[in-house]
Design an enzyme around this catalytic site. Structure first.
Site, PDB file in Angstrom:
ATOM      1  N   THR A   1     -16.975  26.049 -28.686  1.00  0.00           N
ATOM      2  CA  THR A   1     -18.284  26.441 -28.171  1.00  0.00           C
ATOM      3  C   THR A   1     -19.164  25.207 -28.016  1.00  0.00           C
ATOM      4  OG1 THR A   1     -18.156  28.617 -29.224  1.00  0.00           O
ATOM      5  CG2 THR A   1     -20.347  27.818 -28.659  1.00  0.00           C
ATOM      6  N   GLY A   2     -19.966  25.185 -26.962  1.00  0.00           N
ATOM      7  CA  GLY A   2     -20.914  24.093 -26.796  1.00  0.00           C
ATOM      8  C   GLY A   2     -20.830  23.444 -25.428  1.00  0.00           C
TER       9      GLY A   2
ATOM     10  N   LYS B   1     -20.293  20.926 -37.837  1.00  0.00           N
ATOM     11  CA  LYS B   1     -20.314  21.794 -36.670  1.00  0.00           C
ATOM     12  C   LYS B   1     -21.211  22.987 -36.955  1.00  0.00           C
ATOM     13  CE  LYS B   1     -16.336  22.802 -34.887  1.00  0.00           C
ATOM     14  NZ  LYS B   1     -16.991  22.810 -33.530  1.00  0.00           N
ATOM     15  N   GLY B   2     -21.632  23.644 -35.899  1.00  0.00           N
ATOM     16  CA  GLY B   2     -22.471  24.823 -36.067  1.00  0.00           C
ATOM     17  C   GLY B   2     -23.793  24.749 -35.345  1.00  0.00           C
TER      18      GLY B   2
ATOM     19  N   GLU C   1     -15.567  29.395 -35.239  1.00  0.00           N
ATOM     20  CA  GLU C   1     -14.911  28.118 -34.957  1.00  0.00           C
ATOM     21  C   GLU C   1     -13.978  27.722 -36.097  1.00  0.00           C
ATOM     22  OE1 GLU C   1     -18.192  25.871 -32.100  1.00  0.00           O
ATOM     23  OE2 GLU C   1     -18.327  25.652 -34.275  1.00  0.00           O
TER      24      GLU C   1
END
Length: 230
Positions: A29-30, A94-95, A103
């Site tokens: 994601t991202g 991450k996050g 994730e």
């Protein structure tokens, strides 16, 4: 396109060399992963994806990338994801996109994990990026006070309208502004022992390879310890 976005695109496109037909691929994601999805769709490689967020699932639908639920597969060949921060040992935070729980589930069920980042994400030690901690809504204020007492400088992540941000799994996120994490393993152990903490954004001994965009694309591989190889 800014230099940072160009680096993201370079790293994303470089990751294609590790994707083979008929693979089951974890899709992170991202913003950097968005470049990877677009490159993957353009390359027209026959894969099946396992996504880490509703946002990624929607993007895959738009690009006609087939996806399945994680519980429909018995393994994931490789996961390609971004990272908010990476240290010299290829540990990371991450996050930032509020998808850290999914994730980490996908990462832990992958044979290999590749992170794609721009140069600004690479630091000697972790901590300059706030550490996201996913918590259940009930009692989150108790955890917030506990983190405050420990000097974590927590902040509940909120939406633009001021309401708490709710993750895809229905949880809240408390971002801790630590500046420098001298012992990420000890911090991870502490957080994992707190009732109400669902998951934290420290991804330790997970990334196998990081691809860093730049004037020259750099690929670094983590050297596994003897314990990990057993």
């Amino acid at each position: 396109m800014t230099d940072k976005n160009l680096q993201k695109k370079q790293a994303a496109e470089a990751a294609l060399q590790y994707i083979n037909p008929n693979m089951i691929v974890g899709l992170g994601t991202g913003s950097t992963v968005s470049y990877f999805l677009e490159a993957l769709a353009k390359a027209d490689i026959n894969i099946v994806g396992v996504t880490t967020s509703q946002v990624t699932s929607q993007h895959c639908a738009e690009l006609n990338i087939p996806i399945v639920d994680i519980d429909e597969v018995d393994h994931i060949d490789v996961t390609v994801d971004g990272a908010d921060e990476v240290d010299t040992y290829l540990n990371g935070i991450k996050g930032g996109g509020a998808a850290l729980l999914m994730e980490k589930i996908v990462a832990k069920n992958s044979n290999e994990n590749i992170w794609i980042v721009d140069e600004s994400k690479v630091h000697a030690t972790l901590g300059s990026f706030p550490l996201p901690i996913e918590v259940i809504p009930y009692g989150n204020g108790q955890l917030f006070r506990q983190f405050t007492d420990r000097g974590f400088f927590p902040k509940l992540r909120r939406q633009a309208n001021g309401d708490p941000l709710v993750t895809d799994a229905g949880h809240y996120i408390i971002d801790c502004h630590l500046n420098n994490i001298n012992n990420p393993y000890a911090l991870a152990e502490y957080l994992e022992g707190q009732v109400g903490v669902v998951e934290h954004g420290l991804f330790l001994n997970i990334c196998d390879r990081v691809i860093i965009g730049g004037e020259t694309v750099t690929i670094k591989e983590r050297q596994k310890t003897n314990t990990e190889q057993v």
